[in-house]
Design a protein around this motif. Structure first.
Motif, mmCIF file in Angstrom:
data_model
loop_
_atom_site.group_PDB
_atom_site.id
_atom_site.type_symbol
_atom_site.label_atom_id
_atom_site.label_comp_id
_atom_site.label_asym_id
_atom_site.label_seq_id
_atom_site.Cartn_x
_atom_site.Cartn_y
_atom_site.Cartn_z
ATOM 1 N N HIS A 152 50.449 38.750 45.971
ATOM 2 C CA HIS A 152 50.169 40.190 46.047
ATOM 3 C C HIS A 152 49.865 40.755 44.661
ATOM 4 O O HIS A 152 48.904 41.506 44.472
ATOM 5 C CB HIS A 152 51.366 40.913 46.683
ATOM 6 N N ALA A 153 50.676 40.366 43.669
ATOM 7 C CA ALA A 153 50.474 40.853 42.301
ATOM 8 C C ALA A 153 49.132 40.386 41.753
ATOM 9 O O ALA A 153 48.408 41.167 41.119
ATOM 10 C CB ALA A 153 51.614 40.393 41.400
ATOM 11 N N ALA A 189 42.028 43.307 41.550
ATOM 12 C CA ALA A 189 41.416 44.573 41.983
ATOM 13 C C ALA A 189 41.308 45.551 40.819
ATOM 14 O O ALA A 189 40.277 46.225 40.659
ATOM 15 C CB ALA A 189 42.228 45.184 43.123
ATOM 16 N N GLU A 190 42.362 45.626 39.986
ATOM 17 C CA GLU A 190 42.319 46.493 38.800
ATOM 18 C C GLU A 190 41.169 46.106 37.885
ATOM 19 O O GLU A 190 40.528 46.964 37.283
ATOM 20 C CB GLU A 190 43.625 46.375 37.997
ATOM 21 N N TYR A 225 52.667 42.421 33.766
ATOM 22 C CA TYR A 225 53.541 43.557 34.050
ATOM 23 C C TYR A 225 54.478 43.876 32.891
ATOM 24 O O TYR A 225 54.847 45.040 32.706
ATOM 25 C CB TYR A 225 54.287 43.340 35.366
ATOM 26 N N LYS A 264 46.448 39.667 43.409
ATOM 27 C CA LYS A 264 45.393 40.441 44.088
ATOM 28 C C LYS A 264 45.289 41.842 43.506
ATOM 29 O O LYS A 264 44.180 42.369 43.332
ATOM 30 C CB LYS A 264 45.653 40.486 45.596
ATOM 31 N N GLU A 265 46.424 42.468 43.197
ATOM 32 C CA GLU A 265 46.416 43.794 42.560
ATOM 33 C C GLU A 265 45.726 43.743 41.198
ATOM 34 O O GLU A 265 44.917 44.611 40.866
ATOM 35 C CB GLU A 265 47.838 44.308 42.353
ATOM 36 N N ILE A 266 46.075 42.731 40.402
ATOM 37 C CA ILE A 266 45.497 42.600 39.065
ATOM 38 C C ILE A 266 43.994 42.370 39.161
ATOM 39 O O ILE A 266 43.211 42.990 38.429
ATOM 40 C CB ILE A 266 46.185 41.466 38.284
#
Length: 78
Positions: free
Chosen positions: A26-27, A33-34, A67, A29-31
């Motif tokens: 999940h992390a 996307a950012e 993070y 994928k977030e990164i």
């Protein structure tokens, strides 16, 4: 932590499978996307830059570092 989830990706033209815990996927994928890039491109970049150890470990360390740097920046803004 939850159990590991295996994902298949193409990195540098070859197919590979990587097992990580769901929160790390999940992390990542977030990164990605950012950064407005596909997950496979982010993983390939991390893979190309790793010095030692396995890809799964490199991905976990990348997430941790990402993070930690974000928390450091936020702490210095206040």
């Amino acid at each position: 932590m939850t159990g590991q989830v295996k994902h298949s990706l193409t990195i540098a033209g070859h197919r590979t499978s990587v097992s990580l815990e769901a929160p790390f996927w999940h992390a990542l994928k977030e990164i990605a996307a950012e950064r407005r890039q596909p997950l496979s491109a982010l993983v390939a970049e991390i893979d190309a830059g790793r010095q030692t150890g396995g890809l799964s470990s490199a991905l976990r360390l990348y997430v941790l570092d990402h993070y930690r740097r974000a928390a450091h920046r936020a702490a210095h803004r206040d």
